[in-house]
Design an enzyme around this catalytic site. Structure first.
Site, PDB file in Angstrom:
ATOM      1  N   ARG A  68      -3.364 -28.239  12.785  1.00 54.72           N
ATOM      2  CA  ARG A  68      -3.684 -29.081  11.634  1.00 54.72           C
ATOM      3  C   ARG A  68      -2.994 -30.436  11.709  1.00 54.72           C
ATOM      4  O   ARG A  68      -2.661 -31.027  10.685  1.00 54.72           O
ATOM      5  CB  ARG A  68      -3.350 -28.380  10.316  1.00 54.72           C
ATOM      6  CG  ARG A  68      -4.236 -27.187  10.017  1.00 54.72           C
ATOM      7  CD  ARG A  68      -3.966 -26.636   8.627  1.00 54.72           C
ATOM      8  NE  ARG A  68      -4.641 -25.370   8.414  1.00 54.72           N
ATOM      9  CZ  ARG A  68      -4.267 -24.449   7.527  1.00 54.72           C
ATOM     10  NH1 ARG A  68      -3.193 -24.664   6.790  1.00 54.72           N
ATOM     11  NH2 ARG A  68      -4.946 -23.330   7.381  1.00 54.72           N
ATOM     12  N   TYR A  89     -14.544 -14.137   5.739  1.00 56.29           N
ATOM     13  CA  TYR A  89     -15.118 -15.126   4.829  1.00 56.29           C
ATOM     14  C   TYR A  89     -16.502 -14.699   4.361  1.00 56.29           C
ATOM     15  O   TYR A  89     -16.863 -14.848   3.187  1.00 56.29           O
ATOM     16  CB  TYR A  89     -15.203 -16.493   5.513  1.00 56.29           C
ATOM     17  CG  TYR A  89     -13.893 -17.231   5.580  1.00 56.29           C
ATOM     18  CD1 TYR A  89     -13.235 -17.637   4.414  1.00 56.29           C
ATOM     19  CD2 TYR A  89     -13.304 -17.532   6.799  1.00 56.29           C
ATOM     20  CE1 TYR A  89     -12.029 -18.313   4.478  1.00 56.29           C
ATOM     21  CE2 TYR A  89     -12.099 -18.214   6.865  1.00 56.29           C
ATOM     22  CZ  TYR A  89     -11.461 -18.597   5.707  1.00 56.29           C
ATOM     23  OH  TYR A  89     -10.273 -19.272   5.765  1.00 56.29           O
ATOM     24  N   ASP A 105     -13.947 -26.948  11.391  1.00 59.47           N
ATOM     25  CA  ASP A 105     -13.593 -25.881  10.457  1.00 59.47           C
ATOM     26  C   ASP A 105     -14.123 -24.564  11.011  1.00 59.47           C
ATOM     27  O   ASP A 105     -15.161 -24.536  11.691  1.00 59.47           O
ATOM     28  CB  ASP A 105     -14.190 -26.147   9.076  1.00 59.47           C
ATOM     29  CG  ASP A 105     -13.636 -25.194   8.021  1.00 59.47           C
ATOM     30  OD1 ASP A 105     -12.631 -25.545   7.379  1.00 59.47           O
ATOM     31  OD2 ASP A 105     -14.187 -24.088   7.866  1.00 59.47           O
ATOM     32  N   ARG A 150      -5.036 -33.693   6.418  1.00 57.64           N
ATOM     33  CA  ARG A 150      -4.560 -34.080   5.092  1.00 57.64           C
ATOM     34  C   ARG A 150      -3.185 -34.728   5.051  1.00 57.64           C
ATOM     35  O   ARG A 150      -2.866 -35.434   4.090  1.00 57.64           O
ATOM     36  CB  ARG A 150      -4.565 -32.848   4.179  1.00 57.64           C
ATOM     37  CG  ARG A 150      -5.944 -32.267   3.951  1.00 57.64           C
ATOM     38  CD  ARG A 150      -5.873 -30.918   3.263  1.00 57.64           C
ATOM     39  NE  ARG A 150      -5.220 -29.918   4.092  1.00 57.64           N
ATOM     40  CZ  ARG A 150      -4.973 -28.675   3.703  1.00 57.64           C
ATOM     41  NH1 ARG A 150      -5.299 -28.302   2.475  1.00 57.64           N
ATOM     42  NH2 ARG A 150      -4.391 -27.821   4.520  1.00 57.64           N
ATOM     43  N   ARG A 195     -11.777 -40.231   4.740  1.00 51.73           N
ATOM     44  CA  ARG A 195     -12.564 -39.156   4.159  1.00 51.73           C
ATOM     45  C   ARG A 195     -13.101 -39.457   2.759  1.00 51.73           C
ATOM     46  O   ARG A 195     -13.868 -38.652   2.205  1.00 51.73           O
ATOM     47  CB  ARG A 195     -11.713 -37.884   4.079  1.00 51.73           C
ATOM     48  CG  ARG A 195     -11.734 -36.991   5.310  1.00 51.73           C
ATOM     49  CD  ARG A 195     -13.012 -36.191   5.449  1.00 51.73           C
ATOM     50  NE  ARG A 195     -13.462 -35.588   4.203  1.00 51.73           N
ATOM     51  CZ  ARG A 195     -12.947 -34.479   3.664  1.00 51.73           C
ATOM     52  NH1 ARG A 195     -11.958 -33.838   4.270  1.00 51.73           N
ATOM     53  NH2 ARG A 195     -13.401 -34.009   2.525  1.00 51.73           N
TER      54      ARG A 195
END
Length: 352
Positions: free
Chosen positions: A37, A161, A86, A41, A50
């Protein structure tokens, strides 16, 4: 299909970058480091880029995905880029209705919980992966000699998921399906293995020099369940990637008791989370297995002397393995100060 002659793994076969050397079991003069990651973010340039763009749309925009992948390499000087994507992208590309909900993660409108639901899952059209191939090619061109690591979710994590309908801490419905309807479970995991394997292969063929399979939720499994109901499907997901001859890494969260079984699916390198010291991981796996990890992400917010002592401990314990790539024991928290990551890279390169 073999890798093209222009592929970085072919071009640099006789003089591979430090990361690839370490993944193949060598110890380069400077210890390689990158962060799970690292793109995303925690970077202000990412947040600016973004604005107004949905997460999954960003992943499927080749120019945007490439730029996001390159941002942390420019900023931190890490030894690899990790393809920005993702876990559920191959699910979306196959035509399943999935979206990313801010603060929650991937959410499905209609969970997959029956034999009929599994039978209705659509196949993945190879042409749907074209945006992924284009993004990887753009990224590799921008990285130069720095290798790109391909990214894919393991079948169990994808299945969780699909069954849960979103993120879950314990995967109760998922594990219940595993035991109550083994045939439906096997069909679901086969579908997941097929699409995520194609997703990873597309990245590798397009120029990624290594691949990492993430089994984010495998820590909810017993060793017996993982071995019997999950490992064969993870191995199948990697079949086409293994045929290309590039190094493959496997990582899961809370999977210290599964390490040997996860390595046994046929990967070269094992990622280790922050819970298990690297020397103990090496003891469980055998000293011949290269390791990746495992700085505690929580300590990124600690005073530098505390973090520095921890990094030194990670480096020292990593010497028990055949080779070591420094990483976090999980992903970069979104509130992380990016200057801390840059400082870690400089410290590891100076002391590795």
């Amino acid at each position: 299909m073999p890798l093209p002659s222009s592929h970085p793994s072919v071009v640099h076969r006789n003089d591979p970058p430090a990361l690839i050397r370490a993944y193949r079991g060598d110890r380069p003069e400077t210890t390689p480091v990158w962060f799970m990651r690292q793109a995303g973010r925690s970077l202000p340039e990412y947040r600016e880029l973004r604005v107004g763009t949905d997460m999954l749309d960003a992943c499927l925009n080749p120019e945007l995905a490439s730029e996001i992948t390159l941002q942390p390499v420019r900023r931190h000087g890490v030894d690899a880029g990790i393809f920005f994507s993702d876990i559920v992208i191959p699910v979306k590309l196959a035509g399943v209705d999935v979206r990313i909900v801010a603060g929650r993660g991937p959410v499905l409108e209609r969970p997959v919980r029956s034999a009929a639901d599994v039978a209705a899952l659509p196949p993945l059209d190879p042409a749907a992966l074209d945006p992924i191939r284009e993004a990887v090619a753009l990224t590799v061109a921008g990285l130069g000699r720095t290798p790109l690591i391909g990214f894919a979710g393991a079948p169990y994590t994808l299945a969780s998921y699909l069954v849960e309908g979103g993120p879950s801490k314990e995967q109760l419905r998922t594990r219940a399906l595993m035991h109550s309807d083994p045939e439906t479970w096997a069909a679901l995991l086969s579908w997941c293995a097929e699409i995520t394997g194609a997703f990873l292969e597309a990245q590798l063929q397009a120029g990624a020099s290594a691949g990492q399979l993430f089994d984010s939720w495998a820590g909810s499994l017993s060793l017996a369940d993982y071995t019997a109901h999950v490992a064969p499907h993870s191995a199948r997901a990697l079949e086409r990637a293994k045929a290309l001859g590039v190094p493959l890494v496997h990582f899961g969260v809370g999977t210290g008791e599964l390490l040997a079984a996860m390595h046994g699916i046929g990967v070269d390198v094992m990622g280790v989370d922050w819970r298990l010291p690297l020397d103990e991981a090496s003891r469980r796996l055998g000293a011949g297995v290269p390791l990746q990890g495992n700085i505690d992400p929580a300590l990124l917010a600690a005073p530098w002397p505390v973090l520095e002592a921890h990094i030194v401990d990670v480096l020292e314990r990593g010497r028990s393995a055949r080779a070591h790539v420094v990483n976090l024991g999980h992903g970069v928290p979104p509130e992380t100060d990016p200057t801390v990551l840059t400082r870690i890279v400089e410290f590891v390169h100076a002391h590795g």
